[in-house]
Design a protein around this motif. Structure first.
Motif, PDB file in Angstrom:
ATOM      1  N   UNK A 135       0.829  -1.207   0.000  1.00 20.93           N
ATOM      2  CA  UNK A 135       0.000   0.000   0.000  1.00 20.93           C
ATOM      3  C   UNK A 135       0.863   1.258   0.000  1.00 20.93           C
ATOM      4  N   UNK A 136       1.882   1.272   0.853  1.00 24.63           N
ATOM      5  CA  UNK A 136       2.754   2.442   0.975  1.00 24.63           C
ATOM      6  C   UNK A 136       3.602   2.611  -0.285  1.00 24.63           C
ATOM      7  N   UNK A 137       4.082   1.495  -0.838  1.00 22.44           N
ATOM      8  CA  UNK A 137       4.866   1.533  -2.069  1.00 22.44           C
ATOM      9  C   UNK A 137       4.078   2.198  -3.197  1.00 22.44           C
ATOM     10  N   UNK A 138       2.833   1.776  -3.394  1.00 21.45           N
ATOM     11  CA  UNK A 138       1.991   2.334  -4.462  1.00 21.45           C
ATOM     12  C   UNK A 138       1.629   3.786  -4.149  1.00 21.45           C
ATOM     13  N   UNK A 139       1.370   4.059  -2.890  1.00 21.14           N
ATOM     14  CA  UNK A 139       1.035   5.422  -2.464  1.00 21.14           C
ATOM     15  C   UNK A 139       2.162   6.400  -2.794  1.00 21.14           C
TER      16      UNK A 139
END
Length: 341
Positions: A135-139
């Protein structure tokens, strides 16, 4: 073509660490999968935040009092730790930070001969650890950098083939006491909302789909609760009720009324412990909402549960052992007994 910036290479190294972490965790056997997963996931998170800070022009170095970068004895620059970057990146109540904090602490407490049981105990948090990274990577870097399509959902048996309550009880009985107490203390420091957040501890219902198969079917589909219609939510509420009611006869066999807790704890302590002291304790440790709360079910479930049928709170054996352990310390006992909301 212009060369890639340094942060991009750090990001790719981060993703490689996560791929390795998942591969090691899903391999057959029982040779330190959990420890390897935590180590490489921690490296993945560290490099992810380093890449983000570099891309955003933020500092990743440890500096001296004059603002100069510092070096290790071997001459390499000193970089900020994962904990330091987390403090700068996340808000204090972000469940992703709580999940990261949990694994930073757990890593040093793993006893290898019990690792398989510890892994089962924290399985939901392990899944959240990985999902939070994605989630954080894509964010931060967009869908093109995602790794979800490269990772497979692990196959598992025990939680499906065994009675769930019995399986969990068996696992807990085989985890070293020191690890259990550490997990218990960590959880006790979380608010009920944070402890129940899927980004801290990922939990799912597996409901076999028996309808006709179509070409569009997937073997497993994850649906976010907020994406369900009112009708679908009503069905899920019914499912949760069925599961909860099915488990209550098993789970509540070990629960205690407040008076029983007082009696058990008083017998173990060398100092007074009354009903008033018990009230002070549940307020101090925040294990249940105050009287008249809008949602009486928001408890720390390892210690306390709300029985909706009888509209009362019941407590667990873990709560008794936790109180005995904590209140045996004179300073903690005094803090609890003198605490005011």
């Amino acid at each position: 073509m212009a060369p890639r910036p340094h942060w991009w290479h750090v990001l790719q190294a981060s993703k490689n660490e996560v791929r390795l972490a998942v591969d090691l965790y899903n391999r057959s056997g029982d040779a330190r999968q959990l420890e390897a997963f935590i180590v490489h996931m921690s490296m993945g998170w560290l490099k992810l935040l380093q890449a983000h800070f570099e891309q955003a022009g933020r500092d990743v170095y440890i500096r001296d009092s004059r603002g100069r970068r510092t070096r290790h004895e071997d001459g390499d620059w000193k970089y900020k730790s994962l904990s330091a970057l987390m403090m700068e990146f996340f808000t204090p109540n972000d469940p992703r930070k709580a999940n990261l904090d949990f694994f930073v602490g757990l890593r040093n407490r793993i006893e290898h001969r019990h690792e398989k049981n510890i892994a089962a105990l924290v399985a939901g948090r392990t899944q959240a650890y990985l999902l939070n990274y994605e989630t954080t990577l894509v964010e931060l870097f967009g869908d093109d950098e995602a790794v979800a399509t490269e990772l497979r959902f692990p196959l598992f048996l025990s939680s499906i083939t065994d009675d769930a309550a019995k399986a969990v009880k068996k696992v807990r009985s085989q985890v070293p006491r020191g690890v259990l107490e550490w997990v218990q203390d960590f959880d006790a420091g979380l608010s009920p909302d944070l402890a129940a957040d899927q980004q801290f501890d990922f939990r799912i219902y597996l409901i076999p789909y028996k309808g006709p198969k179509t070409e569009a079917d997937a073997v497993m589909t994850f649906v976010r609760p907020e994406e369900l219609t009112e009708e679908q939510n009503a069905v899920m509420d019914q499912v949760r009720t069925i599961i909860r009611e099915k488990q209550i006869p098993v789970a509540d066999l070990g629960t205690l009324r407040p008076g029983q807790v007082v009696e058990r704890v008083a017998a173990e302590l060398s100092r007074p412990f009354t009903t008033h002291h018990h009230t002070q304790a549940w307020r101090y440790f925040g294990v249940r909402p105050p009287v008249g709360a809008d949602d009486p079910t928001k408890t720390k479930a390892d210690f306390c549960r709300y029985n909706q049928t009888f509209e009362r709170y019941v407590y667990t054996e873990s709560w008794v052992s936790y109180l005995v352990r904590k209140l045996s310390d004179p300073e903690t006992y005094e803090a609890v007994m003198t605490w005011k909301s």
